[in-house]
Design a protein around this motif. Structure first.
Motif, PDB file in Angstrom:
ATOM      1  N   VAL A 121       0.856  -1.188   0.000  1.00  0.00           N
ATOM      2  CA  VAL A 121       0.000   0.000   0.000  1.00  0.00           C
ATOM      3  C   VAL A 121       0.889   1.233   0.000  1.00  0.00           C
ATOM      4  O   VAL A 121       1.858   1.300   0.769  1.00  0.00           O
ATOM      5  CB  VAL A 121      -0.929   0.027   1.236  1.00  0.00           C
ATOM      6  N   SER A 122       0.581   2.191  -0.868  1.00  0.00           N
ATOM      7  CA  SER A 122       1.353   3.432  -0.825  1.00  0.00           C
ATOM      8  C   SER A 122       0.429   4.637  -0.870  1.00  0.00           C
ATOM      9  O   SER A 122      -0.688   4.562  -1.380  1.00  0.00           O
ATOM     10  CB  SER A 122       2.342   3.503  -1.982  1.00  0.00           C
ATOM     11  N   GLY A 123       0.906   5.729  -0.296  1.00  0.00           N
ATOM     12  CA  GLY A 123       0.190   7.006  -0.319  1.00  0.00           C
ATOM     13  C   GLY A 123       1.150   8.092  -0.740  1.00  0.00           C
ATOM     14  O   GLY A 123       2.221   8.236  -0.146  1.00  0.00           O
ATOM     15  N   GLU A 124       0.782   8.828  -1.801  1.00  0.00           N
ATOM     16  CA  GLU A 124       1.620   9.916  -2.320  1.00  0.00           C
ATOM     17  C   GLU A 124       0.834  11.201  -2.109  1.00  0.00           C
ATOM     18  O   GLU A 124      -0.183  11.415  -2.765  1.00  0.00           O
ATOM     19  CB  GLU A 124       1.886   9.646  -3.810  1.00  0.00           C
ATOM     20  N   PHE A 125       1.295  12.065  -1.197  1.00  0.00           N
ATOM     21  CA  PHE A 125       0.492  13.190  -0.754  1.00  0.00           C
ATOM     22  C   PHE A 125       0.932  14.506  -1.396  1.00  0.00           C
ATOM     23  O   PHE A 125       2.113  14.697  -1.711  1.00  0.00           O
ATOM     24  CB  PHE A 125       0.538  13.275   0.780  1.00  0.00           C
ATOM     25  N   THR A 126      -0.022  15.413  -1.580  1.00  0.00           N
ATOM     26  CA  THR A 126       0.269  16.733  -2.150  1.00  0.00           C
ATOM     27  C   THR A 126       1.108  17.546  -1.156  1.00  0.00           C
ATOM     28  O   THR A 126       1.059  17.304   0.043  1.00  0.00           O
ATOM     29  CB  THR A 126      -1.039  17.485  -2.461  1.00  0.00           C
ATOM     30  N   PRO A 127       1.871  18.538  -1.668  1.00  0.00           N
ATOM     31  CA  PRO A 127       2.841  19.208  -0.792  1.00  0.00           C
ATOM     32  C   PRO A 127       2.194  20.111   0.252  1.00  0.00           C
ATOM     33  O   PRO A 127       1.150  20.710   0.011  1.00  0.00           O
ATOM     34  CB  PRO A 127       3.661  20.046  -1.778  1.00  0.00           C
ATOM     35  N   ARG A 128       2.857  20.183   1.388  1.00  0.00           N
ATOM     36  CA  ARG A 128       2.531  21.126   2.455  1.00  0.00           C
ATOM     37  C   ARG A 128       3.814  21.878   2.785  1.00  0.00           C
ATOM     38  O   ARG A 128       4.829  21.238   3.089  1.00  0.00           O
ATOM     39  CB  ARG A 128       2.020  20.380   3.690  1.00  0.00           C
ATOM     40  N   GLY A 129       3.756  23.221   2.667  1.00  0.00           N
ATOM     41  CA  GLY A 129       4.943  24.027   2.977  1.00  0.00           C
ATOM     42  C   GLY A 129       6.125  23.678   2.095  1.00  0.00           C
ATOM     43  O   GLY A 129       7.275  23.751   2.517  1.00  0.00           O
ATOM     44  N   GLY A 130       5.852  23.279   0.848  1.00  0.00           N
ATOM     45  CA  GLY A 130       6.933  22.963  -0.077  1.00  0.00           C
ATOM     46  C   GLY A 130       7.515  21.573   0.122  1.00  0.00           C
ATOM     47  O   GLY A 130       8.534  21.241  -0.477  1.00  0.00           O
ATOM     48  N   VAL A 131       6.871  20.745   0.956  1.00  0.00           N
ATOM     49  CA  VAL A 131       7.390  19.408   1.257  1.00  0.00           C
ATOM     50  C   VAL A 131       6.369  18.347   0.839  1.00  0.00           C
ATOM     51  O   VAL A 131       5.206  18.396   1.248  1.00  0.00           O
ATOM     52  CB  VAL A 131       7.700  19.261   2.759  1.00  0.00           C
ATOM     53  N   TYR A 132       6.822  17.407  -0.015  1.00  0.00           N
ATOM     54  CA  TYR A 132       6.005  16.287  -0.472  1.00  0.00           C
ATOM     55  C   TYR A 132       6.313  15.065   0.386  1.00  0.00           C
ATOM     56  O   TYR A 132       7.463  14.857   0.752  1.00  0.00           O
ATOM     57  CB  TYR A 132       6.358  15.928  -1.919  1.00  0.00           C
ATOM     58  N   SER A 133       5.289  14.199   0.642  1.00  0.00           N
ATOM     59  CA  SER A 133       5.665  12.943   1.293  1.00  0.00           C
ATOM     60  C   SER A 133       4.923  11.758   0.700  1.00  0.00           C
ATOM     61  O   SER A 133       3.777  11.861   0.267  1.00  0.00           O
ATOM     62  CB  SER A 133       5.498  13.011   2.802  1.00  0.00           C
ATOM     63  N   THR A 134       5.624  10.649   0.637  1.00  0.00           N
ATOM     64  CA  THR A 134       5.106   9.389   0.113  1.00  0.00           C
ATOM     65  C   THR A 134       5.426   8.297   1.124  1.00  0.00           C
ATOM     66  O   THR A 134       6.559   8.239   1.610  1.00  0.00           O
ATOM     67  CB  THR A 134       5.794   9.065  -1.230  1.00  0.00           C
ATOM     68  N   ILE A 135       4.442   7.458   1.430  1.00  0.00           N
ATOM     69  CA  ILE A 135       4.658   6.365   2.383  1.00  0.00           C
ATOM     70  C   ILE A 135       4.294   5.047   1.690  1.00  0.00           C
ATOM     71  O   ILE A 135       3.286   4.975   0.989  1.00  0.00           O
ATOM     72  CB  ILE A 135       3.776   6.555   3.648  1.00  0.00           C
ATOM     73  N   THR A 136       5.114   4.027   1.878  1.00  0.00           N
ATOM     74  CA  THR A 136       4.889   2.738   1.222  1.00  0.00           C
ATOM     75  C   THR A 136       5.105   1.605   2.214  1.00  0.00           C
ATOM     76  O   THR A 136       6.207   1.446   2.741  1.00  0.00           O
ATOM     77  CB  THR A 136       5.868   2.560   0.035  1.00  0.00           C
ATOM     78  N   ALA A 137       4.058   0.817   2.445  1.00  0.00           N
ATOM     79  CA  ALA A 137       4.151  -0.301   3.397  1.00  0.00           C
ATOM     80  C   ALA A 137       3.730  -1.581   2.702  1.00  0.00           C
ATOM     81  O   ALA A 137       2.897  -1.552   1.802  1.00  0.00           O
ATOM     82  CB  ALA A 137       3.250  -0.030   4.599  1.00  0.00           C
ATOM     83  N   ASN A 138       4.303  -2.714   3.107  1.00  0.00           N
ATOM     84  CA  ASN A 138       3.930  -3.962   2.430  1.00  0.00           C
ATOM     85  C   ASN A 138       3.923  -5.146   3.388  1.00  0.00           C
ATOM     86  O   ASN A 138       4.431  -5.071   4.510  1.00  0.00           O
ATOM     87  CB  ASN A 138       4.881  -4.242   1.278  1.00  0.00           C
ATOM     88  N   TYR A 139       3.365  -6.258   2.931  1.00  0.00           N
ATOM     89  CA  TYR A 139       3.228  -7.456   3.732  1.00  0.00           C
ATOM     90  C   TYR A 139       3.270  -8.655   2.796  1.00  0.00           C
ATOM     91  O   TYR A 139       2.715  -8.621   1.701  1.00  0.00           O
ATOM     92  CB  TYR A 139       1.892  -7.423   4.501  1.00  0.00           C
ATOM     93  N   SER A 140       3.975  -9.705   3.217  1.00  0.00           N
ATOM     94  CA  SER A 140       4.028 -10.938   2.445  1.00  0.00           C
ATOM     95  C   SER A 140       3.725 -12.101   3.382  1.00  0.00           C
ATOM     96  O   SER A 140       4.410 -12.287   4.382  1.00  0.00           O
ATOM     97  CB  SER A 140       5.419 -11.109   1.830  1.00  0.00           C
ATOM     98  N   ARG A 141       2.707 -12.878   3.055  1.00  0.00           N
ATOM     99  CA  ARG A 141       2.368 -14.013   3.898  1.00  0.00           C
ATOM    100  C   ARG A 141       3.504 -15.036   3.895  1.00  0.00           C
ATOM    101  O   ARG A 141       3.803 -15.665   4.896  1.00  0.00           O
ATOM    102  CB  ARG A 141       1.086 -14.672   3.389  1.00  0.00           C
ATOM    103  N   ARG A 142       4.141 -15.176   2.729  1.00  0.00           N
ATOM    104  CA  ARG A 142       5.190 -16.185   2.585  1.00  0.00           C
ATOM    105  C   ARG A 142       6.446 -15.859   3.380  1.00  0.00           C
ATOM    106  O   ARG A 142       7.042 -16.710   4.004  1.00  0.00           O
ATOM    107  CB  ARG A 142       5.560 -16.284   1.105  1.00  0.00           C
TER     108      ARG A 142
END
Ligand SMILES: [Ca+2]
Ligand SMILES: [Ca+2]
Ligand SMILES: [Ca+2]
Ligand SMILES: [Ca+2]
Ligand SMILES: [Ca+2]
Ligand SMILES: [Ca+2]
Ligand SMILES: [Ca+2]
Ligand SMILES: [Ca+2]
Ligand SMILES: [Ca+2]
Ligand SMILES: [Ca+2]
Ligand SMILES: [Ca+2]
Ligand SMILES: [Ca+2]
Ligand SMILES: [Ca+2]
Ligand SMILES: [Ca+2]
Ligand SMILES: [Ca+2]
Ligand SMILES: [Ca+2]
Lengths: 144, 144, 144, 144, 144, 144, 144, 144, 144, 144
Positions: A121-142
């Motif tokens: 799952v990832s989230g790419e967010f619009t900038p606040r105060g000239g700063v962009y942030s993107t978060i990416t998390a994942n899971y594998s059952r195996r």
């Protein structure tokens, strides 16, 4: 040295995230994500679902965050039903939650809903105060 | 608690995918995909065929889906003939089938038609209700 | 059942590729690709040469195909001379040959001309009937 | 057969690269590339330097070549000083040298100047006669 | 030989980077980067933070540099707090420091602030004299 | 002065376009462009038809030109039939004609075929020797 | 001369559009486009509605056309209701009609539905046989 | 006040353009631009010729400038011959001339060569010190 | 005929916009837009303010709309203050209002707040059901 | 009613721009913009100069603004000298001034420096709080 101490004190005083902020929105009840039976579970394949219209509220400032959420997963027995997923996402509209936590919670809620073989799952967010942030998390059952 | 139960009941009542929906279009007869003899089968090489004009019908809403289908494969003895492939794709125009199933069925029908060494099929669909979806399925004779 | 047979018969009648089509242009004599002595053969390095103006003729319809050909290779003793390569490409202008065969033949003709350590040839063709196709073939002296 | 011989003779006559062309510019003296002491040599990191304004002269036609040169390297003790690098590049402006040789020579001159741990040099040149070319050469001290 | 010596002497005279330049800005005190407790530390996930508005001063020319800084990291116990990170970046506005050193220092200051599991910092700077530069440094606690 | 004369003489000797070149392809017979009756002639409206795959031959060098031809017109009684237009364009494939003349001739042939109220023809050609060219010609029955 | 006659005869025989084709789909009944009362009719303003998913059927080949339809208009008393407009567009899915006629008919049906002050309708269609076409028709109550 | 005077004096001392710089390259002899007889002079039409590879030398710094030159004109009796135009442009390669003057001189030289009905010349140059510049000059015989 | 009547009746029954929908959100009180005194009112100049994060609620479906709002205006005595404008926009987040009405209301509220010489407001909304819509309204004090 | 009054009072209390803010930076002395004599003043032509690296300080928040400034003008007797223009722009780096005022002041200072026939200055600023702003001011000596 005194200077350094003063700086540290001032910085402490200005600490912008409280523990309440950090935990905000983690336990709020959200609509269930429905699923439907995967018709091709004998083979691994990827499903990617994206909304560029995700919005939530920053618990510190009370102002909205806006971003693109992407879910990529290999279904096992179940596929995420898109209409209920949309309703689930809409429930963040007035929820106070940090961007980092929103992405991790969506990951967990999708795992609970459909128990996928792999998921990112990832989230790419619009900038606040000239700063962009993107978060990416994942899971594998195996690899667990 | 009562609240939770109510919610679950309401969610159940609103379940949007039935089993009939989930299986729709899986067994409908479709035009055969013709092949022609690969002239360079001694060497592995990739053929990629793409149509940005794929369209089918959502079995739940009766409304059209629209997307780009891409097939990438290493031919063995046979190559997919493009004109018959186009006719095969056109047969989805008025067929009720979920996007996930359409991609997996195209994969299976291509395997039946030309028995490739490797093949990947993906479908990238236009947004519905602000939600985009992409499905990618693949098969490898060697890793089987 | 009868229906199925009829369909198969009709499909057979409509077969669009003959064996003559499939072999068209494979043995036609083409201008030689000149080479010049690689000055840096002690080190592996990649040369990529691209023309977006490649054109040949479809042996079935007699209509032109149009596409971009890319050659990437690690030279050994010899480098492909660009002006003669251009003349070689121009010789396809009125040649009847399938796209898949054109890409594989270019691969073979380059191998004969300069005996590279590694080489990849691809052709990305403009759409016909809403269908795009890309072919990618490669050769490695080492992995042979 | 006679036909083939004639063709070969004609091709020979038309050979466009001579040995002089092939070696042109390889030994010409060029300005030194200055260096400065890497302040963070305990850690591997990448520096990428690009000029879209590189120009040299084709030794065969006397006409200019124009392209983008990119240098990516992991510095060891020394970093390439950008102003002297620019002066080094400017010295190609009226130098007769093939594109393939220019890229390989820049690689060698950078290695001599700063003895990097890893380095990749590429040149992406504007089209001539509808043909684009890109050359990429690299060196690794470790894998040597 | 004399020629070579003269050249070296002239080059020495023209050396554009002094040792003072090379060390400029490495030890200047900068505002602390605040952190907040990671709520999902049981799982590895990536956070990417980008500012296209980073600016510092070249210690040699006194002129501003301008670029995009990107930080990608896997948080351990702590996440970088964005507002204090922004204040930290603003402190470079009138600081004399080379681009290569700025990127490496940001890496080190982030490691000190939040002790991440993995971190990559890059800076992509606007062109000077037709030359673009990008610096990328990283750190992994595991591979250490 | 003598210098100037010599230069002029040399330039004359090197004149690259002859009168034969300039008139090449202007009178060659080409396939007719069919038309069909405009169903909405009571109202002015624009039809734009574009092919990115136009190719002809330079009468001076014998080498192919390649470009995009666009026709925009307001039909009167007749609309250009697309399949015959395509056949008309294909007839330039091996025709020696300058780009400027090709565009103007297409304009004239379209006017003869369908007598439009307004028409604009443009050709945007791929670069030769680093030089791009675009030609745009138009005709208005009303302003005549 | 005989040659010219033969050519003309052959061309006639190959005429690809019949009068039936040209009129196909012009009078077929289609779903009504609903409207709602404009709340700001005292001021001229523009509404633009676009669907990139328009599809109809070519009456000559029976194959689908695919394109983007854009309607721009200044409402008078009424605004086009988007859901019914979508249903109206869907009715072209299996309708045989030329692209030129589809655009003009949409223009006329919108005028009948909402009597706008100004309106422009355009259709930009995907390529067939390497040929793109765009049709743009408009109407102004004032200039009538 | 004294401060202001000092500033003005310092500024005067630092004046970076001399009169020699400003006039540099205006009168240097350049190769003639050949022409060929316009075959369609009865109709106004536009020819646009562009090179993205124009380069000259700044008379103040001695460093190269690099940019894209575009010429758009309506030919009268004569069309600019592209090969001689290319040779004319190449003559700027080692010529000291300001960008503004180069664009204006190209305008004047084209007018002398082909006496067009209308002509526009522009130059879009790559950045120096973070500053981009574009110059656009035009001439109309009619509005004169 | 009966068929037509039935159709009309069914369409009426399915009318999707009621009068309440059409007027929704027009009179709701919203936060005031603050202004500050224009320092350059002697000269006309344009200010453009854009938010890609505008969101409101569809009064018919209760689902969010999402779009980009752009305001362009020539200030007279007053300029729109950006922070209060942002707060004004945020007040639409949970407001039921049609897109067409939102754009026209923003126009009116800006006119009331700063009495500009000219103003244009547009809203470009993300697609719903494959349909994009853009609304553009303007006002000129002079042409009134 | 009371509610309305309270709201107005609260809004007044929150007024974010003071008169000092509004006038900040308007009269600060800045470096002179040098000029050089236009060599082609007999003809109108446009010069466009752009910097994507303009930065100033918001007088209300003390935080930097960042944007692209473009100057387009028809020179009369004088052209703006680019190096001094760059120095002029650099002087805004630590100057408190609103974006709207910065653009208008640059316009005025350029008019004072070179007295152009026409001039347009625009500033396109990076987003703050999800809001982008662009300011465009112009002056014409003729229309004055
Ligand atoms: Ca955050
Ligand atoms: Ca990213
Ligand atoms: Ca689905
Ligand atoms: Ca094929
Ligand atoms: Ca591809
Ligand atoms: Ca070469
Ligand atoms: Ca540097
Ligand atoms: Ca890069
Ligand atoms: Ca030409
Ligand atoms: Ca048509
Ligand atoms: Ca168009
Ligand atoms: Ca200049
Ligand atoms: Ca421009
Ligand atoms: Ca609407
Ligand atoms: Ca638009
Ligand atoms: Ca502002």
């Amino acid at each position: 040295m005194a200077d350094k101490k003063k700086k540290a004190a001032k910085a402490e005083a200005e600490r912008v995230y409280t523990d309440e902020h950090a935990a905000s929105g983690l336990d709020t009840a959200l609509p269930a994500i429905e699923c439907w039976p995967n018709q091709y579970s004998s083979n691994d394949y990827w499903i990617e679902v994206t909304t560029p219209e995700f919005t939530s509220v920053c618990p510190r400032t009370g102002l909205p965050d806006q971003g693109t959420i992407t879910i990529r997963y290999i279904p096992d027995k179940l596929c995420l039903e898109l209409k209920s997923l949309k309703m689930y996402w809409l429930a963040y509209r007035n929820l106070g939650i940090f961007q980092e936590n929103a992405v991790n919670r969506i990951l967990e809620d999708c795992i609970k809903a459909c128990a996928p073989r792999e998921i990112v799952v990832s989230g790419e967010f619009t900038p606040r105060g000239g700063v962009y942030s993107t978060i990416t998390a994942n899971y594998s059952r195996r690899r667990k």
